[in-house]
Design an enzyme around this catalytic site. Structure first.
Site, short mmCIF file in Angstrom:
data_model
loop_
_atom_site.label_atom_id
_atom_site.label_comp_id
_atom_site.label_asym_id
_atom_site.label_seq_id
_atom_site.Cartn_x
_atom_site.Cartn_y
_atom_site.Cartn_z
N ARG A 20 12.18 -91.49 60.08
CA ARG A 20 11.91 -92.64 60.95
C ARG A 20 10.47 -93.14 60.87
O ARG A 20 10.16 -94.20 61.42
CB ARG A 20 12.26 -92.27 62.41
CG ARG A 20 13.75 -92.36 62.68
CD ARG A 20 14.11 -91.80 64.03
NE ARG A 20 14.10 -90.33 64.03
CZ ARG A 20 14.21 -89.59 65.14
NH1 ARG A 20 14.32 -90.14 66.31
NH2 ARG A 20 14.20 -88.27 65.04
N GLN A 82 10.37 -74.07 52.28
CA GLN A 82 11.79 -74.34 52.48
C GLN A 82 12.12 -75.52 51.57
O GLN A 82 11.84 -76.67 51.91
CB GLN A 82 12.08 -74.69 53.95
CG GLN A 82 13.56 -74.88 54.23
CD GLN A 82 13.82 -75.66 55.52
OE1 GLN A 82 12.96 -76.39 56.01
NE2 GLN A 82 15.02 -75.50 56.06
N THR A 88 17.01 -76.29 61.30
CA THR A 88 15.87 -75.56 61.89
C THR A 88 16.01 -74.04 61.77
O THR A 88 15.01 -73.34 61.61
CB THR A 88 15.68 -75.97 63.36
OG1 THR A 88 16.96 -76.02 64.01
CG2 THR A 88 15.06 -77.35 63.46
N SER A 110 7.34 -76.84 66.55
CA SER A 110 7.58 -77.91 65.59
C SER A 110 6.25 -78.51 65.16
O SER A 110 5.34 -78.64 65.98
CB SER A 110 8.44 -79.01 66.21
OG SER A 110 9.76 -78.58 66.25
N ASP A 112 5.66 -81.48 64.64
CA ASP A 112 5.49 -82.87 65.09
C ASP A 112 5.27 -82.98 66.60
O ASP A 112 5.59 -83.98 67.20
CB ASP A 112 6.70 -83.70 64.65
CG ASP A 112 8.00 -83.20 65.25
OD1 ASP A 112 7.98 -82.17 65.94
OD2 ASP A 112 9.04 -83.85 65.03
N TYR A 375 -31.72 -105.55 51.80
CA TYR A 375 -30.99 -104.47 51.13
C TYR A 375 -32.00 -103.45 50.65
O TYR A 375 -32.89 -103.78 49.84
CB TYR A 375 -30.18 -104.99 49.94
CG TYR A 375 -29.61 -103.83 49.17
CD1 TYR A 375 -28.71 -102.96 49.79
CD2 TYR A 375 -30.00 -103.56 47.86
CE1 TYR A 375 -28.21 -101.85 49.12
CE2 TYR A 375 -29.50 -102.45 47.18
CZ TYR A 375 -28.61 -101.60 47.83
OH TYR A 375 -28.13 -100.50 47.18
C1 UD1 Z 1 15.45 -80.10 67.53
C2 UD1 Z 1 16.41 -79.22 68.33
C3 UD1 Z 1 16.76 -79.90 69.64
C4 UD1 Z 1 15.51 -80.21 70.42
C5 UD1 Z 1 14.52 -80.98 69.58
C6 UD1 Z 1 13.19 -81.06 70.28
C7 UD1 Z 1 17.72 -78.04 66.63
C8 UD1 Z 1 19.02 -77.95 65.95
N1 UD1 Z 1 17.61 -78.98 67.56
O1 UD1 Z 1 16.15 -81.28 67.22
O2 UD1 Z 1 17.61 -79.08 70.41
O3 UD1 Z 1 15.82 -80.91 71.61
O4 UD1 Z 1 14.28 -80.34 68.31
O5 UD1 Z 1 12.31 -81.92 69.60
O6 UD1 Z 1 16.82 -77.27 66.36
N2 UD1 Z 1 12.55 -78.89 60.16
C9 UD1 Z 1 12.31 -78.19 59.02
N3 UD1 Z 1 13.36 -77.91 58.19
C10 UD1 Z 1 14.62 -78.30 58.45
C11 UD1 Z 1 14.85 -79.05 59.63
C12 UD1 Z 1 13.80 -79.32 60.47
O7 UD1 Z 1 11.18 -77.81 58.74
O8 UD1 Z 1 15.51 -77.99 57.66
C13 UD1 Z 1 11.42 -79.20 61.04
C14 UD1 Z 1 11.16 -80.67 61.16
O9 UD1 Z 1 10.24 -81.09 60.17
C15 UD1 Z 1 10.59 -80.78 62.56
C16 UD1 Z 1 11.26 -79.64 63.32
O10 UD1 Z 1 11.73 -78.75 62.34
O11 UD1 Z 1 9.20 -80.59 62.58
C17 UD1 Z 1 12.41 -80.11 64.21
O12 UD1 Z 1 13.41 -80.70 63.40
P1 UD1 Z 1 14.15 -82.04 63.79
O13 UD1 Z 1 15.05 -82.40 62.70
O14 UD1 Z 1 13.17 -83.02 64.30
O15 UD1 Z 1 15.05 -81.51 65.01
P2 UD1 Z 1 15.63 -82.39 66.17
O16 UD1 Z 1 16.81 -83.11 65.68
O17 UD1 Z 1 14.53 -83.17 66.78
MG MG Z 2 12.54 -83.91 66.13
#
Ligand code: UD1
Ligand code: MG
Length: 503
Positions: A20, A82, A88, A110, A112, A375
């Site tokens: 996004r 990874q 996650t 996370s 982010d 200058y």
């Molecule tokens: C996740 C949670 C959700 C929570 C939310 C909070 C899961 C399944 N869901 O959802 O319950 O409410 O965070 O923000 O965990 N990432 C990796 N590798 C992957 C997938 C993700 O490194 O294979 C990292 C992403 O870069 C990110 C973080 O993990 O920094 C979270 O992943 P994201 O896909 O944003 O999860 P959400 O859908 O937000």
């Molecule tokens: Mg997220």
């Protein structure tokens, strides 16, 4: 060995692309206050004493590793790759080898979530320890919970599991308590649990949130701790990035004001993480402070100024709209408005640099002045020397840069051109408008311009000569209309062109 039991480790998930953001650059590399997004959770975990902090990287992993290592030299960081982002749970599993031998609690964050505060992380660590639970997670209650995993509780209000938005029933979607994505897990429980996580869900991903249901069934249950939404909000797009930057800037402004810094308009305060500001500094609106900028006590930074890696000593006045990059300014100097100090500029104590003066690799001595339109490049200018308006050091000969050396107490007249390499001695004077190519000895006056001559009575004589030479006035042209297209040929005043046109 006994100590390592209680020691805290951390995993920061930063492998995702961040679709996004609509960017060529991985999301966690986008910056707030001069640091990549992922720096914030990593830094907070380090502040809590987590050792090691394992960062799981994937998209542009080498760049993420390089950025974090550069910003946190000497920190106990490890990186795990990874390669494919399968969810996650899969991401956390990628950190397993890097944590081999670690037996204590593991904090999971996370990459982010830049607004997390150390106290929030501590609350999650404490919640797990207090409940003697295998797992604790942070939750927040939102008016608009869209996109987050919902926390499902049983009749006794114990957390049972987390259901992702895409897997949730309409009733579950109405739950406003959501998973903040911040966990603390016991290492043994974590690795055993992850081995059992499957991908039978709407997204075909390995969900870390499956651990909550496993924890709920274990002794101690899944502990939860409510955290402020403002602290755990994630950044998913550029609007959220900008908003998070504003929150961090507000926090920084508050802390600085408490420490004695005057910030005239905190809503327009913009300051990188690595900047240091002493008490009694005044910062006017719209200033940008970047990189490793240092501001000494009593300095005033005028509106709209931009300082990058600038070292500003005590009591320096930087008037509005001054741009400084990689330069040092000594005590009591006055700069601006509209000055530009480029890399390698060293401005001495109480020296003045005025409007539209550009300096590069130039040392201006104590009390020296260059107040207007100059200058000054590759120059060394002695104490108390006055550089007149419009002076230019011609430092570039088309091939290389050459130096201009001006002694102390010298006086450079306005609009002087100093062709480098050149040396001007102590106390020397340069006449205004000079173009100098040769050294000027100390105490000498250099004139490098054509001598002026005045021609008495020239204006009147010139006017008379002009009148005599002028041709007699011609009669006004006839009223024949325009000889252009559309005008009738016979109406053409002067024969030629319109006659031919009619033919
Ligand atoms: C996740 C949670 C959700 C929570 C939310 C909070 C899961 C399944 N869901 O959802 O319950 O409410 O965070 O923000 O965990 N990432 C990796 N590798 C992957 C997938 C993700 O490194 O294979 C990292 C992403 O870069 C990110 C973080 O993990 O920094 C979270 O992943 P994201 O896909 O944003 O999860 P959400 O859908 O937000
Ligand atoms: Mg997220």
């Amino acid at each position: 060995m006994t100590n390592s039991r209680a020691r805290l480790a951390a995993i920061v998930l930063a492998a995702g692309k961040g679709t996004r953001m609509k960017s060529q650059k991985a999301k966690v590399l986008h910056e707030i206050a001069g640091r990549p997004l992922a720096w914030y959770p990593v830094k907070r975990a380090l502040e809590l004493g987590a050792d090691p902090v394992v960062v799981v990287v994937g998209h542009q992993g080498q760049a993420v590793e390089a950025a974090l290592t550069a910003a946190l030299p000497g920190a106990p960081l490890r990186f795990a790759v990874q390669a494919e982002q399968l969810g996650t749970a899969h991401a956390v599993l990628a950190a397993k080898d890097a944590l081999a031998g670690h037996a204590g609690p593991v904090l999971i964050l996370s990459g982010d979530t830049p607004l997390l505060e150390t106290a929030t992380l501590q609350a999650v660590v404490d919640a797990r320890a207090d409940a003697k639970a295998p797992l604790a997670l942070a939750t927040m209650t939102l008016d608009a919970p869209t996109g987050y995993g919902r926390v499902v509780r049983d009749r006794r209000r114990r957390a049972q599991r987390v259901v992702e938005e895409k897997d949730a029933s309409a009733k579950q979607r109405a739950i406003r308590e959501v998973n903040a994505g911040l966990y603390c897990a016991d290492a043994a429980f974590l690795w055993k649990g992850l081995a059992k996580v499957g991908a039978k869900n709407a997204q075909r991903e390995f969900y870390l949130t499956d651990l909550v249901a496993m924890g709920a069934k274990a002794k101690g249950g899944a502990a939860t701790v409510g955290v402020p939404a403002a602290s755990a909000a994630g950044v998913n797009d550029r609007a959220e990035l900008a908003r998070a930057a504003r929150v961090l800037a507000d926090r920084r402004a508050d802390a600085l004001m408490k420490a004695g810094v005057s910030i005239e308009d905190p809503a327009r305060f913009d300051c990188d993480e690595g900047v240091e500001i002493a008490a009694d500094v005044t910062i006017e609106p719209g200033v940008r402070l970047r990189g490793r900028t240092r501001l000494g006590a009593g300095a005033v930074i005028g509106a709209g100024s931009i300082l990058v890696d600038a070292t500003i000593a005590e009591d320096v006045t930087v008037k509005p709209y001054t741009v400084i990059e990689d330069a040092t300014v000594a005590r009591g100097a006055i700069l601006g408005p509209f000055s530009r100090l480029r890399p390698g500029s060293e401005i001495g104590e109480e020296a003045h640099v005025g409007n539209f003066v550009e300096t590069k690799k130039t040392r201006l001595g104590q009390g020296a002045k260059a107040n207007h339109l100059s200058y000054l490049g590759d120059a060394v200018i002695g104490a108390r020397t006055n550089v007149g308006a419009g002076t230019i050091t011609c430092n570039y000969d088309g091939e290389k840069k050459n130096e201009t050396r001006i002694g102390e107490d010298a006086f450079i007249g306005s609009d002087s051109i100093l062709v480098a390499p050149i040396a001007i001695g102590d106390g020397a004077y340069v006449a205004a408008g000079s173009t100098l190519t040769d050294a000027v000895p100390a105490g000498a006056l250099a004139l490098g311009r054509a001598r002026q001559t005045n021609k008495e009575g020239w204006v009147a004589a010139h006017a008379a000569a002009r009148a005599a030479a002028a041709p007699a006035p011609t009669p006004a042209a006839g009223t024949g209309g325009t000889p252009g297209a559309g005008a009738p040929a016979e109406a053409g005043g002067v024969g030629g062109p319109s006659t031919r046109q009619a033919g």
